[in-house]
Design a protein around this motif. Structure first.
Motif, PDB file in Angstrom:
ATOM      1  N   THR A  42      -1.747  13.276   4.154  1.00 20.90           N
ATOM      2  CA  THR A  42      -0.392  12.773   4.348  1.00 20.90           C
ATOM      3  C   THR A  42       0.552  13.635   3.524  1.00 20.90           C
ATOM      4  O   THR A  42       0.125  14.559   2.843  1.00 20.90           O
ATOM      5  N   HIS A  43       1.829  13.345   3.617  1.00 19.43           N
ATOM      6  CA  HIS A  43       2.870  14.109   2.925  1.00 19.43           C
ATOM      7  C   HIS A  43       3.825  13.096   2.283  1.00 19.43           C
ATOM      8  O   HIS A  43       4.024  12.002   2.822  1.00 19.43           O
ATOM      9  N   PRO A  44       4.436  13.442   1.145  1.00 18.81           N
ATOM     10  CA  PRO A  44       5.340  12.480   0.507  1.00 18.81           C
ATOM     11  C   PRO A  44       6.429  11.941   1.435  1.00 18.81           C
ATOM     12  O   PRO A  44       6.695  10.731   1.438  1.00 18.81           O
ATOM     13  N   ASP A  45       7.042  12.806   2.238  1.00 15.95           N
ATOM     14  CA  ASP A  45       8.096  12.340   3.145  1.00 15.95           C
ATOM     15  C   ASP A  45       7.555  11.317   4.143  1.00 15.95           C
ATOM     16  O   ASP A  45       8.204  10.321   4.452  1.00 15.95           O
ATOM     17  N   ARG A  46       6.363  11.569   4.646  1.00 10.15           N
ATOM     18  CA  ARG A  46       5.751  10.634   5.600  1.00 10.15           C
ATOM     19  C   ARG A  46       5.443   9.293   4.928  1.00 10.15           C
ATOM     20  O   ARG A  46       5.667   8.228   5.509  1.00 10.15           O
ATOM     21  N   LEU A  47       4.965   9.359   3.692  1.00 12.80           N
ATOM     22  CA  LEU A  47       4.638   8.133   2.978  1.00 12.80           C
ATOM     23  C   LEU A  47       5.904   7.341   2.646  1.00 12.80           C
ATOM     24  O   LEU A  47       5.920   6.116   2.753  1.00 12.80           O
ATOM     25  N   ILE A  48       6.966   8.035   2.283  1.00 10.15           N
ATOM     26  CA  ILE A  48       8.242   7.361   2.017  1.00 10.15           C
ATOM     27  C   ILE A  48       8.716   6.658   3.280  1.00 10.15           C
ATOM     28  O   ILE A  48       9.114   5.504   3.261  1.00 10.15           O
ATOM     29  N   ARG A  49       8.662   7.374   4.407  1.00  9.60           N
ATOM     30  CA  ARG A  49       9.094   6.786   5.671  1.00  9.60           C
ATOM     31  C   ARG A  49       8.240   5.560   6.021  1.00  9.60           C
ATOM     32  O   ARG A  49       8.755   4.537   6.464  1.00  9.60           O
ATOM     33  N   ARG A  50       6.942   5.678   5.833  1.00  9.34           N
ATOM     34  CA  ARG A  50       6.030   4.567   6.145  1.00  9.34           C
ATOM     35  C   ARG A  50       6.330   3.363   5.243  1.00  9.34           C
ATOM     36  O   ARG A  50       6.307   2.216   5.690  1.00  9.34           O
ATOM     37  N   HIS A  51       6.614   3.647   3.981  1.00  9.18           N
ATOM     38  CA  HIS A  51       6.971   2.564   3.051  1.00  9.18           C
ATOM     39  C   HIS A  51       8.240   1.858   3.525  1.00  9.18           C
ATOM     40  O   HIS A  51       8.331   0.635   3.462  1.00  9.18           O
ATOM     41  N   LEU A  52       9.197   2.635   3.999  1.00 13.49           N
ATOM     42  CA  LEU A  52      10.436   2.030   4.486  1.00 13.49           C
ATOM     43  C   LEU A  52      10.190   1.172   5.722  1.00 13.49           C
ATOM     44  O   LEU A  52      10.828   0.148   5.911  1.00 13.49           O
ATOM     45  N   GLU A  53       9.256   1.597   6.566  1.00 18.44           N
ATOM     46  CA  GLU A  53       8.952   0.853   7.787  1.00 18.44           C
ATOM     47  C   GLU A  53       8.187  -0.434   7.497  1.00 18.44           C
ATOM     48  O   GLU A  53       8.423  -1.455   8.133  1.00 18.44           O
ATOM     49  N   ARG A  54       7.251  -0.372   6.549  1.00 15.59           N
ATOM     50  CA  ARG A  54       6.335  -1.502   6.377  1.00 15.59           C
ATOM     51  C   ARG A  54       6.378  -2.159   5.014  1.00 15.59           C
ATOM     52  O   ARG A  54       5.881  -3.256   4.856  1.00 15.59           O
ATOM     53  N   GLY A  55       6.908  -1.460   4.026  1.00 19.44           N
ATOM     54  CA  GLY A  55       6.960  -2.003   2.675  1.00 19.44           C
ATOM     55  C   GLY A  55       8.235  -2.786   2.478  1.00 19.44           C
ATOM     56  O   GLY A  55       8.807  -3.322   3.400  1.00 19.44           O
ATOM     57  N   GLY A  56       8.689  -2.827   1.264  1.00 13.45           N
ATOM     58  CA  GLY A  56       9.958  -3.474   0.982  1.00 13.45           C
ATOM     59  C   GLY A  56       9.819  -4.707   0.127  1.00 13.45           C
ATOM     60  O   GLY A  56       8.710  -5.131  -0.216  1.00 13.45           O
TER      61      GLY A  56
END
Length: 167
Positions: free
Chosen positions: A35-49
């Motif tokens: 994975t890549h940091p940008d992808r993980l940040i985006r995924r966190h925004l989609e599913r985290g919070g």
């Protein structure tokens, strides 16, 4: 790997391991190219919070990699910054302080040398009568002081990203 770090069905990895283990898993997945940091940040925004177990720890770790994340006050601001950067536009100054008529303000994102402001307006924060009135008065003060102001909502940023970039 993104799924394992950010969200497993029924639980988040950050909720069941300590921060050091989570950091190790995240860094190893970057090293292995999974994975890549940008992808993980985006995924966190989609599913985290907020309200998701382990989310705060993951955001802190992502902030170690991308310090700007710690300056941003909402997921909308984070998503908008990523959109701006990924589109090749210059990186704006974050939370830029401005004092006008004795009032201190922070502009979400700014190009101060151009007097150009970008505001991310989430309905939860900006949807009350008081916030509505305050936002209009603030924008008027900024514009009278020579600032150009663009405002974007969650729907615009998420559903019409090309339009946002064009603006």
């Amino acid at each position: 790997v993104d799924e394992a770090i950010v969200h497993q069905p029924g639980r988040d990895l950050g909720a069941v391991v300590d921060l050091s283990t989570l950091r190790s898993c995240m860094m190893r997945s970057f090293q292995m190219g999974l994975t890549h940091p940008d992808r993980l940040i985006r995924r966190h925004l989609e599913r985290g919070g907020r309200g998701r177990p382990g989310s705060a720890g993951l955001r802190a770790l992502l902030g170690e990699i991308e310090p700007d994340l710690m300056l941003l006050e909402s997921d909308l601001e984070t998503t908008l910054l990523l959109l701006i950067v990924e589109s090749g536009l210059p990186r704006p100054t974050l939370q830029h302080p401005v004092e006008l008529e004795g009032q201190r303000y922070r502009i979400d994102m700014a190009y101060p040398e151009l007097r150009f402001a970008i505001e991310a307006d989430g309905f939860a924060v900006h949807g009350t009568r008081t916030a509505f009135e305050h936002d209009r008065a603030r924008q008027n003060r900024l514009m009278l002081a020579g600032w150009q102001v663009l405002r974007f909502t969650w729907r615009q940023v998420c559903r019409r990203p090309e339009w946002v970039v064009d603006q």
